[in-house]
Design an enzyme around this catalytic site. Sequence first.
Site, PDB file in Angstrom:
ATOM      1  N   GLU A 156       0.807  -1.227   0.000  1.00  0.00           N
ATOM      2  CA  GLU A 156       0.000   0.000   0.000  1.00  0.00           C
ATOM      3  C   GLU A 156       0.840   1.278   0.000  1.00  0.00           C
ATOM      4  O   GLU A 156       0.715   2.102   0.914  1.00  0.00           O
ATOM      5  CB  GLU A 156      -0.942   0.020   1.202  1.00  0.00           C
ATOM      6  CG  GLU A 156      -1.925  -1.113   1.234  1.00  0.00           C
ATOM      7  CD  GLU A 156      -2.971  -0.963   2.349  1.00  0.00           C
ATOM      8  OE1 GLU A 156      -2.950   0.046   3.072  1.00  0.00           O
ATOM      9  OE2 GLU A 156      -3.812  -1.870   2.479  1.00  0.00           O
ATOM     10  N   GLU A 349      -5.428  -8.648   0.786  1.00  0.00           N
ATOM     11  CA  GLU A 349      -6.037  -8.448   2.108  1.00  0.00           C
ATOM     12  C   GLU A 349      -7.526  -8.244   1.933  1.00  0.00           C
ATOM     13  O   GLU A 349      -7.960  -7.554   1.019  1.00  0.00           O
ATOM     14  CB  GLU A 349      -5.485  -7.197   2.829  1.00  0.00           C
ATOM     15  CG  GLU A 349      -4.047  -7.293   3.269  1.00  0.00           C
ATOM     16  CD  GLU A 349      -3.556  -6.028   3.980  1.00  0.00           C
ATOM     17  OE1 GLU A 349      -4.375  -5.253   4.510  1.00  0.00           O
ATOM     18  OE2 GLU A 349      -2.333  -5.819   3.974  1.00  0.00           O
TER      19      GLU A 349
HETATM   20  C1  FCB Z   1      -4.313  -2.289   5.615  1.00  0.00           C
HETATM   21  C2  FCB Z   1      -2.898  -2.606   6.056  1.00  0.00           C
HETATM   22  C3  FCB Z   1      -2.833  -3.723   7.051  1.00  0.00           C
HETATM   23  C4  FCB Z   1      -3.970  -3.685   8.048  1.00  0.00           C
HETATM   24  C5  FCB Z   1      -5.297  -3.499   7.379  1.00  0.00           C
HETATM   25  C6  FCB Z   1      -6.476  -3.468   8.319  1.00  0.00           C
HETATM   26  O1  FCB Z   1      -4.364  -0.978   5.143  1.00  0.00           O
HETATM   27  O2  FCB Z   1      -2.117  -2.995   4.957  1.00  0.00           O
HETATM   28  O3  FCB Z   1      -1.576  -3.675   7.651  1.00  0.00           O
HETATM   29  O4  FCB Z   1      -3.716  -2.761   9.031  1.00  0.00           O
HETATM   30  O5  FCB Z   1      -5.287  -2.340   6.598  1.00  0.00           O
END
Ligand code: FCB
Length: 444
Positions: A156, A349
């Site tokens: 990110e 994620e």
């Molecule tokens: C993302 C991050 C990860 C975690 C999630 C909830 O932005 O990459 O580390 O904190 O959010």
Amino acid sequence: MSFPNDFIWGAATSAYQIEGEEGRGPSIWDEFCKVAGVASVGRACDHYNRFAEDIRLMRDIGLRAYRFSVSWPRVLPNGRGTVNRTGLDFYDRLVDELLAAGIVPWVTLFHWDYPLALHRCGGWYNRDSAAWFADYVALVVDMLSDRVSFWFTLNEPNVYVACGYRQGIHAPGERLSADHAFTICHNLLRGNGMAVQAIRDRAKMQPWIGYALAPNPVPLPATDTPEDREAARRMLFTHEEHDFMSCTWWTDPVAWGRYPEEGVRKGAARIPDINAHDMALIAQPIDFIGLNIYFGVPCCLADDGTVRTLPLSDAHRRTGFGWPVTPACVYWGVRFFVERYGLPVVISENGAAYPDTVSDDGTVHDSERIEYLKEHLQWLHRACEERLPVRGYFLWSLLDNFEWAAGYTQRFGIVYVDFHTRHRTPKDSAWWYREVITSSGTCL
Ligand code: FCB
């Protein structure tokens, strides 16, 4: 409903959020927590000492893959120079144990915990930062690439720069001008290019390389009509002036060797020289894009031809973190990225925080999380059905952990962690996920 046989079922974590501070050098997050008054990370889940137990849990849950990050200040306490052998050995053992448990390691090389010592030398603002990153990457690749073939260079970078260098709500807590932030963005992308080269040059097994972006909120077509679809797509890839959250800033240069025209036009006067040599470096081919997707926002095409977002009301279903539950976000995120860039994607994620507690029966009944995951996976399945190249899904997160500026207030895990005793308790969602994996999603 069934997912492809070779679909990758995993879970994700990051070093800073789970390992604990033992045995590593300081990072910008240690400093930020002190200055901003955020709870310090302390021992976190103490994964550094308990990784073998955590891998047993992963095996019990039936994970096929595990995405974790290497802590740069653990292997290089000053960011460069002297190597901490014990730190490097930790990842060596982690990878061995994962493989012994039949779990494929997916390594993230930089998940926000930038070495403080390098930050003090200008950090990503310094042009040398790209080479510092590539040197660190080379070290890790030399050590692990005989057993690891899946690599995320950056996690990110859009959130890292927008929150850390523009809004000051994440480490290093700076509120830089747009042109200064642009320099940081440019060096991160140069660093990415050099890291990709380092991996390809040195890897002992054929590597598969990508990075993870966070397009949240994913613009969603308010209705499934061509007009609203176009509106959502435009919103996703439109560029606001100096908005480093925009994924186009980070993907157009890598995929096509140029910054988004609109962004350059809007900020032209303040953008420093962009030379062809840098752009060629930035455009090193990658193999996939990771998408960290949590929520979306509906969009439509207004009568006057402009795109309008339709903010969700307070009454809309939300997670414990206050993020709206909009399961279609995974489908549209995958589809829009694949259509624009033509690269395979993985959901690197997806998950939800809820205020879980251990019940009298000793287990954690997190039915809301199960519901959240189920609905998102159903939408992801639509992407597979339409033969969009989505290769896998990494649930965030394996363990409850340190949620950055929110400290220990948000529990994202499918395994509950008691932060006093460090005792782990798999939640109902962990066993539910096992069922999803063993049935290839048929149970959905
Ligand atoms: C993302 C991050 C990860 C975690 C999630 C909830 O932005 O990459 O580390 O904190 O959010």
